[in-house]
Design an enzyme around this catalytic site. Structure first.
Site, PDB file in Angstrom:
ATOM      1  N   SER A  70       0.799  -1.225   0.000  1.00 27.74           N
ATOM      2  CA  SER A  70       0.000   0.000   0.000  1.00 27.74           C
ATOM      3  C   SER A  70       0.832   1.276   0.000  1.00 27.74           C
ATOM      4  O   SER A  70       0.324   2.342  -0.337  1.00 27.74           O
ATOM      5  CB  SER A  70      -0.940   0.013   1.207  1.00 27.74           C
ATOM      6  N   LYS A 150       0.411   4.567   6.788  1.00 30.60           N
ATOM      7  CA  LYS A 150      -0.165   5.390   5.720  1.00 30.60           C
ATOM      8  C   LYS A 150       0.411   6.803   5.817  1.00 30.60           C
ATOM      9  O   LYS A 150       1.109   7.155   6.760  1.00 30.60           O
ATOM     10  CB  LYS A 150      -1.693   5.468   5.829  1.00 30.60           C
TER      11      LYS A 150
END
Length: 304
Positions: A70, A150
């Protein structure tokens, strides 16, 4: 006539202390403290190192495995035969500073985050599980917990949405500057999934993966919207550097995507000019006084 037996007692009839005799004193000097066995020293050393490792990784910094794609290509999360990145996470920084847009953060998945980027596997053998947990402490095995990594896109009070005419994410109506975004082969910004404006609740963060088409983030978790935001209290720390593998040693950029796009307020843009103008007056005043003194000194010198 038999010789009287000689007594070692002194004139008061006391026997001398054995430890005070020259022979016993020299014997005592010759004794050395027995050295601890090597195996015992190794055990103490390993135990101390383990305790320090646990304390450091609990309160100061910890190495985390990046097990998903990701955050490609900022952070590599490839699996075998690849070697995923191990990152050093600073746990103290947010005790002294605020979380800013552009920061790459590691956080515990809040209840709304039901979809995981990866599944951490643990052996059914209790001995092996303990060994795996120990390796996870030093970043050699994935953690047995729901931790995510993230990038912060927006903070509490800001409004985030996608997209503008050039398929860029917007915050407070302004497009973001995101040089770190990775588009997998066969994808492009045009594939960005649009979403309606979301006002990020106070005390929470809107986070997204750099691999924009392969990240389960605030856009999807909790069905998106405010439920996808991450409470600041769930943030573990800021990812500072890639520590393994050696070929990937580097710091982790925290480019603020809002800095260029949103710009500074007009009054802030005028600060340098204002400072320069304010500083010009004393410089000009001092220059004039210095020039006057030099002129007078030159004139008095010529009279002499």
């Amino acid at each position: 006539m038999a010789e009287p037996a000689h007594s070692s007692a002194d004139e008061h009839g006391r026997e001398p202390d054995a430890e005070s005799t020259p022979d016993s004193a020299s014997a005592g000097k010759g004794k050395k403290k027995k050295k601890a066995p090597l195996w015992r020293e190794l055990l103490v050393l390993l135990g101390t190192a383990l305790v320090l490792t646990v304390l450091i990784q609990t309160f100061i910094a910890r190495v985390y495995v990046i097990p998903s794609a990701s955050m490609e290509q900022t952070l590599h999360g490839c699996t075998s035969p690849c070697f995923g990145d191990r990152v050093l996470v600073d746990k103290l920084v947010y005790d002294f500073t605020d979380i800013e847009p552009g920061d790459v953060v590691v956080f515990r998945g809040p209840p709304a985050w039901t979809a995981n980027d990866f599944q951490s596997t643990r052996s059914d053998n209790p001995v092996v599980r303990v060994f795996q947990s120990g390796l996870s402490l030093i970043g050699l095995a994935p953690p047995d917990e729901r931790d995510f990594v993230k990038r912060v896109i927006a903070v509490g009070g800001q409004t985030v949405e996608c997209c503008d005419e050039q398929h860029r994410v917007k915050v407070d109506g302004k497009p973001l500057d995101e040089p770190y975004v990775y588009w997998q082969p066969g994808t492009s910004p045009a594939d960005n999934r649009p979403f309606e404006p979301v006002k990020v609740p106070d005390g929470t963060l809107w986070v997204m993966g750099d691999n924009r088409m392969n990240s389960t983030d605030s856009r999807y978790q909790g069905d998106g919207g405010p439920s996808g935001a991450v409470p600041e209290s769930d943030v573990i720390g800021k990812a500072r550097a890639i520590v393994l593998p050696p070929s990937r040693w580097s710091g982790i950029g925290d480019h603020d995507p809002q800095a260029v796009a949103l710009g500074a307020p007009a009054w802030q843009s005028g600060i340098p000019a204002g400072v320069g103008l304010a500083a010009a007056w004393p410089v000009l005043f001092l220059g004039r006084r210095l020039r006057g003194r030099l002129t007078r000194a030159s004139q008095s010198g010529s009279v002499r």
